[in-house]
Design an enzyme around this catalytic site. Structure first.
Site, PDB file in Angstrom:
ATOM      1  N   GLN A   1     -18.600  -1.274  41.092  1.00 47.09           N
ATOM      2  CA  GLN A   1     -17.173  -1.523  40.827  1.00 47.09           C
ATOM      3  C   GLN A   1     -16.482  -2.109  42.052  1.00 47.09           C
ATOM      4  OE1 GLN A   1     -15.547  -1.295  37.993  1.00 47.09           O
ATOM      5  NE2 GLN A   1     -17.136  -0.315  36.791  1.00 47.09           N
TER       6      GLN A   1
ATOM      7  N   CYS B   1     -19.939   6.656  30.791  1.00 50.45           N
ATOM      8  CA  CYS B   1     -21.200   6.951  31.501  1.00 50.45           C
ATOM      9  C   CYS B   1     -20.928   7.813  32.733  1.00 50.45           C
ATOM     10  CB  CYS B   1     -21.936   5.678  31.904  1.00 50.45           C
ATOM     11  SG  CYS B   1     -22.374   4.640  30.529  1.00 50.45           S
TER      12      CYS B   1
ATOM     13  N   LYS C   1     -20.000  -7.976  36.079  1.00 50.91           N
ATOM     14  CA  LYS C   1     -18.667  -7.401  36.336  1.00 50.91           C
ATOM     15  C   LYS C   1     -17.859  -8.289  37.278  1.00 50.91           C
ATOM     16  CE  LYS C   1     -20.188  -2.569  35.942  1.00 50.91           C
ATOM     17  NZ  LYS C   1     -19.818  -2.166  34.600  1.00 50.91           N
TER      18      LYS C   1
ATOM     19  N   ASP D   1     -23.391   2.900  45.486  1.00 49.23           N
ATOM     20  CA  ASP D   1     -23.228   2.264  44.183  1.00 49.23           C
ATOM     21  C   ASP D   1     -21.982   1.387  44.311  1.00 49.23           C
ATOM     22  OD1 ASP D   1     -22.599   1.445  41.679  1.00 49.23           O
ATOM     23  OD2 ASP D   1     -22.770   3.400  40.725  1.00 49.23           O
TER      24      ASP D   1
ATOM     25  N   HIS E   1     -21.341   7.437  38.260  1.00 51.11           N
ATOM     26  CA  HIS E   1     -21.800   6.846  36.995  1.00 51.11           C
ATOM     27  C   HIS E   1     -23.220   7.360  36.730  1.00 51.11           C
ATOM     28  CE1 HIS E   1     -23.319   3.566  34.371  1.00 51.11           C
ATOM     29  NE2 HIS E   1     -22.054   3.279  34.114  1.00 51.11           N
TER      30      HIS E   1
HETATM   31  C1  LIG Z   1     -19.837   2.642  39.069  1.00 51.67           C
HETATM   32  C2  LIG Z   1     -20.902   2.019  38.218  1.00 51.67           C
HETATM   33  N1  LIG Z   1     -22.170   2.102  38.600  1.00 51.67           N
HETATM   34  C3  LIG Z   1     -23.174   1.558  37.890  1.00 51.67           C
HETATM   35  C4  LIG Z   1     -22.914   0.906  36.711  1.00 51.67           C
HETATM   36  C5  LIG Z   1     -24.042   0.311  35.944  1.00 51.67           C
HETATM   37  O1  LIG Z   1     -23.912  -1.068  35.881  1.00 51.67           O
HETATM   38  P1  LIG Z   1     -24.849  -1.924  34.936  1.00 51.67           P
HETATM   39  O2  LIG Z   1     -24.541  -1.496  33.532  1.00 51.67           O
HETATM   40  O3  LIG Z   1     -24.469  -3.323  35.195  1.00 51.67           O
HETATM   41  O4  LIG Z   1     -26.243  -1.613  35.296  1.00 51.67           O
HETATM   42  C6  LIG Z   1     -21.592   0.794  36.251  1.00 51.67           C
HETATM   43  C7  LIG Z   1     -21.281   0.130  34.975  1.00 51.67           C
HETATM   44  O5  LIG Z   1     -20.259   0.356  34.375  1.00 51.67           O
HETATM   45  C8  LIG Z   1     -20.558   1.366  37.033  1.00 51.67           C
HETATM   46  O6  LIG Z   1     -19.283   1.291  36.654  1.00 51.67           O
END
Ligand SMILES: Cc1ncc(COP(=O)(O)O)c(C=O)c1O
Length: 431
Positions: free
Chosen positions: A223, A388, A246, A220, A144
């Protein structure tokens, strides 16, 4: 509505190969989400965008309302009893979040705005203090932007090298060359689950490879945490990032988990009130972690909601959550394949052990935004776009995908509605 049947699956968070019986009363769970009882144009809503952000159960909404109505006060700064109670509630939430991911102690949890801010603390605060020109950071092609852009920013400032773990044809990490990629690297930062492909990555293996190479292991977990039992210590990671919104909690709050010694050694990210031990005309002394990283008035009500979300998810049981998603993903893969055959291409692994409930797809030759718009007319909410993850889109050879993602409140009706709405899209576009 179809209640999920009792099933036996392999627990993703536990010992590989261990079989655990799990039951999940899907209808009873769904009934706890007020928004899903509402309608649009008199018809039910099929919310299939939880990889983006989840809906909120009554328990979370009520916990935040109750706290606001009975206990709200600024935390940490005031001596009166109400403020002490509010501070206790905020810190109880930290303890709950820490327990949820098996942190060694509550102080290893830093409350942030979201997972993105958590990743930025790692790259910008730890990275700036520890990386110099020529150092290498290993990422993967399925990251992401939250785990790419902060490192690009640091690379532009410091001249660090970014290396990329490639993917296999079925959307897994290709670890063939991992030893060479991590050799001499200072950081390995990889997602535990792709928000596009649904791929679950071998986090323990990646953390071990990072440490063998003398690198920091960053996960990260944005998810992963909402959908799987998580044990950051068993992973052997150093930092992990995730978001409340989430996992049935409110937006506006997320968490950075970090090993206590690393958080202590990392300089603050933002400066201001609440994050200091002392301020003088000639400088300042930061507070110990986690306060050091929580400058200014934090998201107090949201922290209480985050804690309530942890209670809610714990009450469901994370093995049951994972089992439900495997069951529904299996049903979705079978349904879409049998109804649309080659007209639908689903990206990512087909092996249910290797993926979560995220289905990115191409449907006939329709643009994902058109698909999403037509589905919306059937009250089927999916995401269309690059999610993203533009480098991954480039690798897949597409500008965008349509993405349906499942969570605890989804059921077979939602999958059937998705398939029916796709039929509707074919009719509208005459294909
Ligand atoms: C794999 C992953 N990392 C990071 C993020 C970023 O999360 P946030 O928008 O809550 O900061 C997301 C959001 O969709 C994501 O799917």
């Amino acid at each position: 509505m179809t209640a999920a049947t009792a099933t036996t699956v392999r627990s993703s968070g536990g010992t590989p190969g261990a079989e655990s019986p799990v039951r999940f009363d899907n209808a009873a769970v769904k009934a706890q989400f007020p928004l899903l009882a509402t309608t649009i144009d008199g018809a039910p809503i099929h919310y299939l965008d939880s990889a983006n952000s989840s809906q909120k159960p009554r328990a979370v909404i009520d916990a935040m309302t109750r706290f606001t109505e009975t206990t709200y006060a600024p935390i940490n700064r005031s001596a009166y009893r109400l403020a002490a109670e509010a501070t206790d509630a905020y810190e109880r939430a930290r303890t709950k979040v820490a327990g949820f991911v098996n942190a060694a102690c509550a102080d290893e949890i830093v409350f942030t705005k979201n997972a993105t801010e958590a990743m930025n603390i790692v790259a910008q605060a730890w990275g700036r203090a520890n990386l110099v020109g020529g150092d290498a950071v290993v990422l993967s092609h399925m990251e992401h932007h939250a785990n790419i852009v902060p490192w690009h920013m640091l690379a532009a400032e410091r001249g660090i090298e970014l290396r990329w773990i490639p993917l296999t044809a079925d959307g897994r990490l290709d670890l063939t060359d991992l030893d060479r990629l991590v050799e001499g690297a200072k950081v390995v930062s990889v997602t535990a689950m792709s928000n596009v492909l649904g791929t679950l990555t071998p986090v323990r293996e990646l953390c071990a490879a990072a440490h063998d190479a003398g690198a920091l292991a960053v996960v990260d977990a944005c998810q992963y945490v909402p959908h799987n039992a998580t044990d950051v210590q068993a992973w052997g990671a150093d930092f992990a990032a995730f978001s409340s919104h989430k996992m049935c909690g409110p937006s506006g709050i997320g968490a950075l988990w970090g090993r206590a010694n690393l958080l202590e050694a990392t300089p603050p990210f933002l400066g201001g009130g609440n994050m200091i031990a002392d301020v003088r005309l000639d400088g300042f002394t930061p507070a110990p972690a986690p306060a050091k990283f929580e400058a200014g008035t934090p998201p107090i009500i949201e922290a209480v909601g985050f804690g309530a979300a942890v209670d809610f998810m714990t009450g469901l049981g994370m093995d049951a959550v994972r089992a439900h998603e495997i069951e529904l993903t299996r049903y979705a893969l079978d349904t879409l394949a049998s109804r649309f055959g080659d007209d639908i291409v689903i990206h990512g692994p087909t092996d249910l052990d290797a993926r979560g409930g995220v289905l990115s797809f191409a449907f006939r030759d329709l643009h994902p935004h058109d698909v999403s718009q037509v589905l919306d007319q059937h009250n089927v909410c999916i995401r269309a776009g690059h999610h993203c993850a533009k480098p991954l889109m480039k690798l897949l050879g597409v500008a965008a995908t349509a993405r349906a993602s499942f969570y605890v409140y989804n059921d077979r009706d939602d999958v059937d509605a998705l398939a029916d709405a796709l039929d509707g899209a074919s009719d509208i576009f005459g294909i």
